[in-house]
Design an enzyme around this catalytic site. Structure first.
Site, PDB file in Angstrom:
ATOM      1  N   GLU A  30       0.797  -1.233   0.000  1.00 59.32           N
ATOM      2  CA  GLU A  30       0.000   0.000   0.000  1.00 59.32           C
ATOM      3  C   GLU A  30       0.833   1.287   0.000  1.00 59.32           C
ATOM      4  O   GLU A  30       0.907   1.994   1.018  1.00 59.32           O
ATOM      5  CB  GLU A  30      -0.938   0.027   1.207  1.00 59.32           C
ATOM      6  CG  GLU A  30      -1.980  -1.058   1.187  1.00 59.32           C
ATOM      7  CD  GLU A  30      -3.095  -0.819   2.209  1.00 59.32           C
ATOM      8  OE1 GLU A  30      -3.042   0.185   2.941  1.00 59.32           O
ATOM      9  OE2 GLU A  30      -4.022  -1.645   2.251  1.00 59.32           O
TER      10      GLU A  30
ATOM     11  N   GLU B 266      -5.309  -8.351   0.945  1.00 63.92           N
ATOM     12  CA  GLU B 266      -5.830  -8.007   2.274  1.00 63.92           C
ATOM     13  C   GLU B 266      -7.330  -7.770   2.173  1.00 63.92           C
ATOM     14  O   GLU B 266      -7.808  -7.097   1.257  1.00 63.92           O
ATOM     15  CB  GLU B 266      -5.218  -6.708   2.834  1.00 63.92           C
ATOM     16  CG  GLU B 266      -3.866  -6.858   3.446  1.00 63.92           C
ATOM     17  CD  GLU B 266      -3.383  -5.578   4.134  1.00 63.92           C
ATOM     18  OE1 GLU B 266      -4.206  -4.764   4.586  1.00 63.92           O
ATOM     19  OE2 GLU B 266      -2.162  -5.401   4.211  1.00 63.92           O
TER      20      GLU B 266
HETATM   21  C1  GAL Z   1      -3.915  -1.964   5.614  1.00 63.92           C
HETATM   22  C2  GAL Z   1      -2.505  -2.234   6.058  1.00 63.92           C
HETATM   23  C3  GAL Z   1      -2.382  -3.242   7.143  1.00 63.92           C
HETATM   24  C4  GAL Z   1      -3.480  -3.168   8.184  1.00 63.92           C
HETATM   25  C5  GAL Z   1      -4.844  -3.067   7.519  1.00 63.92           C
HETATM   26  C6  GAL Z   1      -6.010  -2.930   8.474  1.00 63.92           C
HETATM   27  O1  GAL Z   1      -4.015  -0.678   5.131  1.00 63.92           O
HETATM   28  O2  GAL Z   1      -1.745  -2.668   4.971  1.00 63.92           O
HETATM   29  O3  GAL Z   1      -1.107  -3.098   7.700  1.00 63.92           O
HETATM   30  O4  GAL Z   1      -3.230  -2.187   9.076  1.00 63.92           O
HETATM   31  O5  GAL Z   1      -4.874  -1.999   6.620  1.00 63.92           O
HETATM   32  O6  GAL Z   1      -6.296  -1.624   8.786  1.00 63.92           O
END
Ligand code: GAL
Length: 428
Positions: free
Chosen positions: A150, A339
């Site tokens: 990200e 994710e």
């Molecule tokens: C993403 C990030 C993760 C985690 C997730 C949940 O933006 O890559 O590290 O924090 O969000 O908020």
């Protein structure tokens, strides 16, 4: 790394920007906590990976702490740091959990942050050195690589807004400089992995979020297009060889002062896959007073939506929309959902956490992934964020996104109902 490992100064690890930020700017973390111990994965990786195996989890995505392997960022390698990741990789392979490695998940060594971090053009060389160490040391066994996690999140939250490391006052210049250097480092990192790792599957990950205009009013729909440039297009388009989307967000022209002759060619990299990370959507309203995008987000609470502990709207259809949007780029060959997950309030009752809302969330989002896949989009896989509850950056440990709970006092792990559900799902 930073969110789960702990062992922040053990076995020769150097200080990272997040160590520094959480120690010296405690107030910036809502709970004043830090990742010094986190989930203590540094000492518990064996039992955690065994638990993954027990839960039928076939692949695990983790990052390499740059300051663990190169304490000063460049130069001297810390053999004990290399040993740690070797042990994690070997244990994963032994348990049938394929390692998916992200080179950079937001923790640059403080020695380099002190020199400007990602705002300093030298970072491209520093990053190349780090990626080369990772590729040479781990590439014989790790085949699946992601260069960045990200990029928008850490450039925006870290360098523009100062709410993440390194902190500091609001700065547009730092944002433009870091953005360009991070874009350049996508190509640089990708090329190094390809050069040193035989049969590498090379990708990188982007945060992505569908953007809607409040009440579909024309001015708000225009605002949504501008926010879309920032949120979804700014990093991927130059990497795909399309250049920066300056035309659709004129404020971005300030980035031009950081572009050197020949850069456009080097920004490009032909990734094998793109990782998409989606949690929610934004609804925006036109507002001229706001710099750059001239828009503000409508608070999901104002719209009466069901909210997560992060204050985000639950919006499963967004997953399908965003996959479609990214798959439409001719340069995107394959998509992984790297994710997706949710923080709700978890309650431990008689030793069990019956997180039915999380199960529903995961089912609803997975349904949308399936819809995209059935519609012909080349989707390779899906990773839940996250296996364990962990350190959620400026939010501290309060929001819990794991399918396995962590009691931070005892470091005891408890598989939540969602973990049991996911395990059954994976079993088929
Ligand atoms: C993403 C990030 C993760 C985690 C997730 C949940 O933006 O890559 O590290 O924090 O969000 O908020």
């Amino acid at each position: 790394a930073y969110q789960i490992e702990g062992g922040w100064n053990e076995d020769g690890k150097g200080e990272s920007n997040w160590d520094h930020f959480t120690h010296y700017h405690k107030n910036k973390i809502k709970t004043h906590e830090n990742g010094d111990v986190a989930c203590d994965f540094y000492h518990r990786y064996e039992s955690d990976i065994e638990l993954m195996h027990k839960m039928h989890i076939p692949a695990s995505r983790f990052s390499i702490g740059w300051s663990r392997v190169l304490p000063q960022g460049i130069g001297q390698i810390n053999q004990k740091g290399i040993d740690f990741y070797n042990k994690v990789i070997d244990k994963s392979l032994k348990e049938g959990v394929t390692p998916w490695v992200t080179c950079y998940h937001w923790d640059i060594p403080q020695a380099l942050e002190a020199k400007g971090g990602w705002t300093n053009r030298d970072v491209i060389k520093w990053f190349e050195e780090f990626v080369e160490v990772c590729a040479l040391k781990f590439g014989d066994r790790v085949k699946n690589w992601m260069v960045f996690n990200e990029p928008m999140s850490f450039t925006l939250a870290g360098y523009m807004l100062g709410i993440h490391a390194p902190g500091g006052a609001i700065s547009f210049d730092k944002f433009y400089a870091s953005t360009h250097h991070v874009v350049m480092s996508h190509g640089a990192g990708g090329r190094i992995i390809r050069e040193h790792v035989k049969n590498a599957n090379v990708g990188t990950t982007f945060s992505c979020i569908p953007i809607d205009g409040w009440k579909d009013k024309p001015a708000n729909l225009e605002a949504a297009k501008r926010v879309d440039v920032m949120a979804n297009r700014l990093f991927i388009e130059p990497v795909l060889g399309m250049g920066y989307p300056l035309h659709d967000l004129p404020a971005l022209k300030h980035i031009e002062k950081y572009i050197h002759a020949g850069d456009e060619e080097k920004m490009k990299f032909d990734f094998d896959f793109i990782g998409l990370q989606n949690y929610t959507r934004w609804v925006v309203k036109n507002l001229g007073l706001v710099p750059m995008v001239h828009a503000i987000n409508i608070k999901p609470s104002k719209m009466g939506h069901d909210l997560t502990e992060m204050g985000w709207e639950v919006y499963p259809e967004g997953m399908y929309r965003i996959i479609k949007q990214f798959a439409a780029y001719p340069g995107v060959k394959k998509i992984y959902l790297t994710e997706n997950g949710v923080a709700f309030k978890d309650e431990l009752v008689n030793g069990e956490i019956n997180d039915v809302k999380r199960i529903q969330y995961l089912k609803d989002y997975l349904q949308q992934v399936l819809k995209a896949k059935r519609g012909g989009i080349n989707i390779g896989g899906y990773f839940i964020w996250s296996f364990l509850d962990n350190f959620e950056w400026a939010e501290g440990y309060r929001p819990k996104l794991g399918i396995v709970a962590v009691d931070y006092k005892t470091q005891q792990r408890t598989i939540k109902a969602s973990g049991k559900w996911f395990s059954d799902f994976l079993k088929g």
